[in-house]
Design an enzyme around this catalytic site. Structure first.
Site, PDB file in Angstrom:
ATOM      1  N   PRO A   2       0.065  -0.057   4.652  1.00  0.00           N
ATOM      2  CA  PRO A   2      -0.423  -1.103   5.484  1.00  0.00           C
ATOM      3  C   PRO A   2      -0.982  -0.519   6.779  1.00  0.00           C
ATOM      4  O   PRO A   2      -0.388   0.373   7.357  1.00  0.00           O
ATOM      5  CB  PRO A   2       0.822  -1.897   5.776  1.00  0.00           C
ATOM      6  CG  PRO A   2       1.851  -1.439   4.806  1.00  0.00           C
ATOM      7  CD  PRO A   2       1.371  -0.213   4.181  1.00  0.00           C
ATOM      8  N   GLU A   3      -2.109  -0.962   7.170  1.00  0.00           N
ATOM      9  CA  GLU A   3      -2.631  -0.589   8.491  1.00  0.00           C
ATOM     10  C   GLU A   3      -2.175  -1.641   9.497  1.00  0.00           C
ATOM     11  O   GLU A   3      -1.391  -2.514   9.167  1.00  0.00           O
ATOM     12  CB  GLU A   3      -4.164  -0.494   8.442  1.00  0.00           C
ATOM     13  CG  GLU A   3      -4.620   0.586   7.459  1.00  0.00           C
ATOM     14  CD  GLU A   3      -6.075   0.960   7.631  1.00  0.00           C
ATOM     15  OE1 GLU A   3      -6.617   0.795   8.732  1.00  0.00           O
ATOM     16  OE2 GLU A   3      -6.671   1.423   6.645  1.00  0.00           O
ATOM     17  N   ARG A 108       6.651   4.964  -2.585  1.00  0.00           N
ATOM     18  CA  ARG A 108       6.328   6.366  -2.267  1.00  0.00           C
ATOM     19  C   ARG A 108       7.267   6.987  -1.253  1.00  0.00           C
ATOM     20  O   ARG A 108       7.228   8.188  -1.030  1.00  0.00           O
ATOM     21  CB  ARG A 108       4.876   6.464  -1.794  1.00  0.00           C
ATOM     22  CG  ARG A 108       3.905   6.250  -2.930  1.00  0.00           C
ATOM     23  CD  ARG A 108       2.475   6.310  -2.487  1.00  0.00           C
ATOM     24  NE  ARG A 108       2.042   7.662  -2.197  1.00  0.00           N
ATOM     25  CZ  ARG A 108       0.803   7.966  -1.810  1.00  0.00           C
ATOM     26  NH1 ARG A 108      -0.089   7.015  -1.652  1.00  0.00           N
ATOM     27  NH2 ARG A 108       0.473   9.195  -1.579  1.00  0.00           N
TER      28      ARG A 108
END
Length: 269
Positions: A2-3, A108
DNA sequence: ACAGTAACCTGTTTGC
DNA sequence: TGCAAACAGGTTACTG
């Protein structure tokens, strides 16, 4: 990850469920994230959430005795779920409230949970961060000073957290298209006027993406599980080979700083 | 100080 | 169809 728009969407989504609520207990199923996860149950049991804030892409969950710092990495998400919701693979951490649960999911494991006893903005991971892109501290004059003497590609400069925070691959790519600047152009070879335009486009694209609830990405869902709606409005990111929405030329990509960078060879110089 | 690269880890997509 | 390589939102740490 997410940015910034996705992180801000998450913060706004979870905050009302957490504020003023006491944590009953915490469960850490996987303590090996980017850094070892602190002993959350000992730190947080019985403590009340005082505020949910954001600095860069870090979410700051404040308590009277300290702050839990959350980073979602590349693939993390935070969701508020009913107590007792079934645990899926990669559901690493739960904060349990009276009848709900804040759950960190991160396949991840590039995400992080950190603890700051005093000012979280002075935490080693946050101390050296540049200005917020939506603040008045970030403008054309600032970007011009940051670019002075730098041969680094402008896209890499934009994505450097010491220069400005919260601008990741998607929004750096989009802002550069909108400003008509080639992502690989050496930072020092861009006029102050064009850098001013770029700073404005960074603000515009981030503000608009936050309004739309972030970009739909494979792994990103907001705290309520709803995807964002910005994806269909992207000009170049993820559109390699497709026609430019402005001029029709095929969008190209190249590697810049190890990241795929999409651009229009006709609109960006 | 600066610029470039490898690394962390897993899941999905792409190409042969 | 099957398998391996390539690729994915981020950030740190190392190299020259």
């Amino acid at each position: 990850m997410p940015e910034l728009p996705e992180v801000e969407t998450t913060r706004r989504g979870i905050a009302p469920h957490l504020l003023g609520q006491a944590i009953r207990s915490a469960v850490v199923r996987q303590s090996q994230l980017r850094w070892p996860v602190p002993e959350l149950d000992r730190l947080l049991s019985g403590r009340v959430v005082k505020a949910v804030e954001r600095r860069a892409k870090y979410i700051l969950i404040r308590f009277a005795h300290g702050t839990l710092i959350v980073h979602l990495g590349m693939s993390g998400s935070l969701r508020v779920l009913p107590a007792g919701s079934p645990v899926r693979k990669h559901d690493h951490v739960d904060l349990l409230f009276a009848d709900s649960c804040l759950r960190l999911h991160d396949p991840r494991r590039f995400g992080a949970l950190l603890w700051a006893e005093s000012d979280p903005l002075n935490h080693p991971r946050l101390r050296h961060l540049g200005p917020e892109p939506l603040s008045d501290d970030f403008d054309g004059a600032y970007l011009q000073a940051a670019a002075h003497g730098r041969r680094l590609p402008i896209k890499s400069l934009l994505m450097d957290g010491k220069v400005v925070v919260g601008v990741g691959n998607i929004y750096a790519t989009e802002a550069l298209f909108r400003a008509g600047i080639h992502p690989q152009r050496a930072s020092q070879r861009i006029s102050g006027q064009r850098l001013g335009h770029l700073a404005n486009e960074v603000k515009t694209v981030l503000t608009y993406a936050i309004e739309r609830g972030g970009t739909t990405l494979r792994d990103f869902v907001s705290e309520s599980g709803q995807p964002g709606y910005f994806a269909q409005e992207l000009f170049v990111y993820g559109r390699a080979g497709q026609p430019c929405k402005r001029c029709g030329t095929a969008i190209r990509t190249r590697q810049i700083g190890q990241r795929a960078s999409a651009y229009c060879p006709n609109c960006q110089h």
